[in-house]
Write a protein that holds these residues in place. Sequence first.
Motif, PDB file in Angstrom:
ATOM      1  N   MET A   1       0.859  -0.971  -0.044  1.00 47.23           N
ATOM      2  CA  MET A   1       0.110  -0.013  -0.012  1.00 47.23           C
ATOM      3  C   MET A   1       0.885   1.102  -0.118  1.00 47.23           C
ATOM      4  N   THR A   2       0.406   2.308  -0.509  1.00 46.13           N
ATOM      5  CA  THR A   2       1.057   3.401  -0.508  1.00 46.13           C
ATOM      6  C   THR A   2       0.714   4.212   0.587  1.00 46.13           C
ATOM      7  N   THR A   3       1.517   5.112   0.928  1.00 49.30           N
ATOM      8  CA  THR A   3       1.225   6.155   2.009  1.00 49.30           C
ATOM      9  C   THR A   3       1.088   7.478   1.842  1.00 49.30           C
ATOM     10  N   LYS A   4       1.435   7.864   0.223  1.00 51.83           N
ATOM     11  CA  LYS A   4       1.068   9.110  -0.187  1.00 51.83           C
ATOM     12  C   LYS A   4      -0.299   8.952  -0.965  1.00 51.83           C
ATOM     13  N   THR A   5      -1.043  10.187  -0.732  1.00 51.68           N
ATOM     14  CA  THR A   5      -2.285   9.973  -1.103  1.00 51.68           C
ATOM     15  C   THR A   5      -2.433  10.997  -2.447  1.00 51.68           C
ATOM     16  N   ASP A   6      -2.747  10.167  -3.442  1.00 54.13           N
ATOM     17  CA  ASP A   6      -2.943  10.379  -4.930  1.00 54.13           C
ATOM     18  C   ASP A   6      -4.316  11.318  -4.980  1.00 54.13           C
ATOM     19  N   PRO A   7      -4.085  12.698  -5.323  1.00 54.33           N
ATOM     20  CA  PRO A   7      -5.546  13.311  -5.379  1.00 54.33           C
ATOM     21  C   PRO A   7      -6.580  12.702  -6.622  1.00 54.33           C
ATOM     22  N   ALA A   8      -6.108  12.001  -7.513  1.00 57.33           N
ATOM     23  CA  ALA A   8      -6.835  11.309  -8.602  1.00 57.33           C
ATOM     24  C   ALA A   8      -7.812  10.227  -7.992  1.00 57.33           C
ATOM     25  N   MET A   9      -7.124   9.568  -6.775  1.00 59.22           N
ATOM     26  CA  MET A   9      -7.800   8.523  -6.026  1.00 59.22           C
ATOM     27  C   MET A   9      -9.303   9.128  -5.230  1.00 59.22           C
ATOM     28  N   GLN A  10      -8.847  10.338  -4.658  1.00 56.90           N
ATOM     29  CA  GLN A  10     -10.078  10.864  -4.084  1.00 56.90           C
ATOM     30  C   GLN A  10     -11.234  11.208  -4.926  1.00 56.90           C
ATOM     31  N   ASP A  11     -10.943  11.603  -6.181  1.00 52.53           N
ATOM     32  CA  ASP A  11     -11.912  11.872  -7.036  1.00 52.53           C
ATOM     33  C   ASP A  11     -12.599  10.593  -7.596  1.00 52.53           C
ATOM     34  N   LEU A  12     -12.125   9.492  -7.404  1.00 52.45           N
ATOM     35  CA  LEU A  12     -12.660   8.336  -7.801  1.00 52.45           C
ATOM     36  C   LEU A  12     -14.023   7.900  -7.104  1.00 52.45           C
ATOM     37  N   LYS A  13     -15.134   7.518  -7.902  1.00 53.16           N
ATOM     38  CA  LYS A  13     -16.388   7.246  -7.289  1.00 53.16           C
ATOM     39  C   LYS A  13     -16.285   5.726  -7.276  1.00 53.16           C
ATOM     40  N   PRO A  14     -16.935   5.177  -6.004  1.00 51.50           N
ATOM     41  CA  PRO A  14     -16.898   3.750  -5.896  1.00 51.50           C
ATOM     42  C   PRO A  14     -17.808   2.934  -6.947  1.00 51.50           C
ATOM     43  N   THR A  15     -17.319   1.982  -7.529  1.00 56.44           N
ATOM     44  CA  THR A  15     -17.759   1.302  -8.704  1.00 56.44           C
ATOM     45  C   THR A  15     -18.566  -0.019  -8.190  1.00 56.44           C
ATOM     46  N   VAL A  16     -17.774  -0.457  -7.022  1.00 55.22           N
ATOM     47  CA  VAL A  16     -18.204  -1.771  -6.485  1.00 55.22           C
ATOM     48  C   VAL A  16     -18.663  -1.527  -4.868  1.00 55.22           C
ATOM     49  N   TRP A  17     -19.795  -2.221  -4.641  1.00 55.66           N
ATOM     50  CA  TRP A  17     -20.291  -2.040  -3.109  1.00 55.66           C
ATOM     51  C   TRP A  17     -20.353  -3.495  -2.463  1.00 55.66           C
ATOM     52  N   ILE A  18     -19.746  -3.718  -1.554  1.00 57.76           N
ATOM     53  CA  ILE A  18     -19.935  -5.052  -1.064  1.00 57.76           C
ATOM     54  C   ILE A  18     -20.917  -4.871   0.104  1.00 57.76           C
ATOM     55  N   GLY A  19     -21.974  -5.933   0.192  1.00 56.57           N
ATOM     56  CA  GLY A  19     -23.066  -5.801   1.031  1.00 56.57           C
ATOM     57  C   GLY A  19     -23.063  -6.586   2.189  1.00 56.57           C
ATOM     58  N   LYS A  20     -24.186  -6.853   2.557  1.00 53.98           N
ATOM     59  CA  LYS A  20     -24.334  -7.555   4.255  1.00 53.98           C
ATOM     60  C   LYS A  20     -23.837  -9.225   3.999  1.00 53.98           C
ATOM     61  N   GLN A  21     -23.794  -9.723   2.597  1.00 55.19           N
ATOM     62  CA  GLN A  21     -23.191 -11.238   2.490  1.00 55.19           C
ATOM     63  C   GLN A  21     -21.851 -11.208   2.478  1.00 55.19           C
ATOM     64  N   GLY A  22     -21.163 -10.000   2.524  1.00 49.49           N
ATOM     65  CA  GLY A  22     -19.721 -10.054   2.351  1.00 49.49           C
ATOM     66  C   GLY A  22     -19.150 -10.180   1.163  1.00 49.49           C
ATOM     67  N   CYS A  23     -17.777 -10.423   0.972  1.00 42.43           N
ATOM     68  CA  CYS A  23     -17.109 -10.689  -0.333  1.00 42.43           C
ATOM     69  C   CYS A  23     -17.494 -11.953  -1.016  1.00 42.43           C
ATOM     70  N   ILE A  41     -10.014   0.735  -9.334  1.00 41.45           N
ATOM     71  CA  ILE A  41     -11.368   1.115  -8.959  1.00 41.45           C
ATOM     72  C   ILE A  41     -11.583   1.276  -7.288  1.00 41.45           C
ATOM     73  N   LYS A  42     -12.599   1.851  -6.906  1.00 39.47           N
ATOM     74  CA  LYS A  42     -12.905   2.132  -5.559  1.00 39.47           C
ATOM     75  C   LYS A  42     -13.872   1.172  -5.160  1.00 39.47           C
ATOM     76  N   ILE A  43     -13.835   0.492  -3.917  1.00 38.55           N
ATOM     77  CA  ILE A  43     -14.720  -0.408  -3.470  1.00 38.55           C
ATOM     78  C   ILE A  43     -15.113  -0.089  -2.070  1.00 38.55           C
ATOM     79  N   LYS A  44     -16.499   0.122  -1.628  1.00 37.39           N
ATOM     80  CA  LYS A  44     -16.975   0.429  -0.487  1.00 37.39           C
ATOM     81  C   LYS A  44     -17.726  -0.727   0.177  1.00 37.39           C
ATOM     82  N   TRP A  45     -17.658  -0.799   1.590  1.00 35.00           N
ATOM     83  CA  TRP A  45     -18.482  -2.006   2.030  1.00 35.00           C
ATOM     84  C   TRP A  45     -19.327  -1.432   3.253  1.00 35.00           C
ATOM     85  N   LEU A  46     -20.498  -2.328   3.586  1.00 32.16           N
ATOM     86  CA  LEU A  46     -21.034  -1.653   4.726  1.00 32.16           C
ATOM     87  C   LEU A  46     -20.564  -2.028   5.927  1.00 32.16           C
TER      88      LEU A  46
END
Length: 83
Positions: A1-23, A41-46
């Motif tokens: 993992m990188t420690t430096k935050t890339d501004p382009a990554m902050q602008d990414l919108k989540p394209t995959v959501w992980i729900g209550k069933q998990g991965c 891609i950016k992934i978010k989960w509940l």
Amino acid sequence: MTTKTDPAMQDLKPTVWIGKQGCTDAAVEEIVAQLKKRKTIKIKWLQNTDVDPETVAAAARAVLVEVRGRTMVLTEAAKKGKK
């Protein structure tokens, strides 16, 4: 993992959501498909879902770039023999 935050990554919108069933296998397949299209891609989960970002990245054969809270950024792994 990188420690430096890339501004382009902050602008990414989540394209995959992980729900209550998990991965699930279906979620991993969707992640792989999204990586082929977008390369990064950016992934978010509940909040009540237990997700290990490193396991998700390994299952999708991707590189884990960053994790913040319940959000992770994955990028396509470099192919062997490609320069």
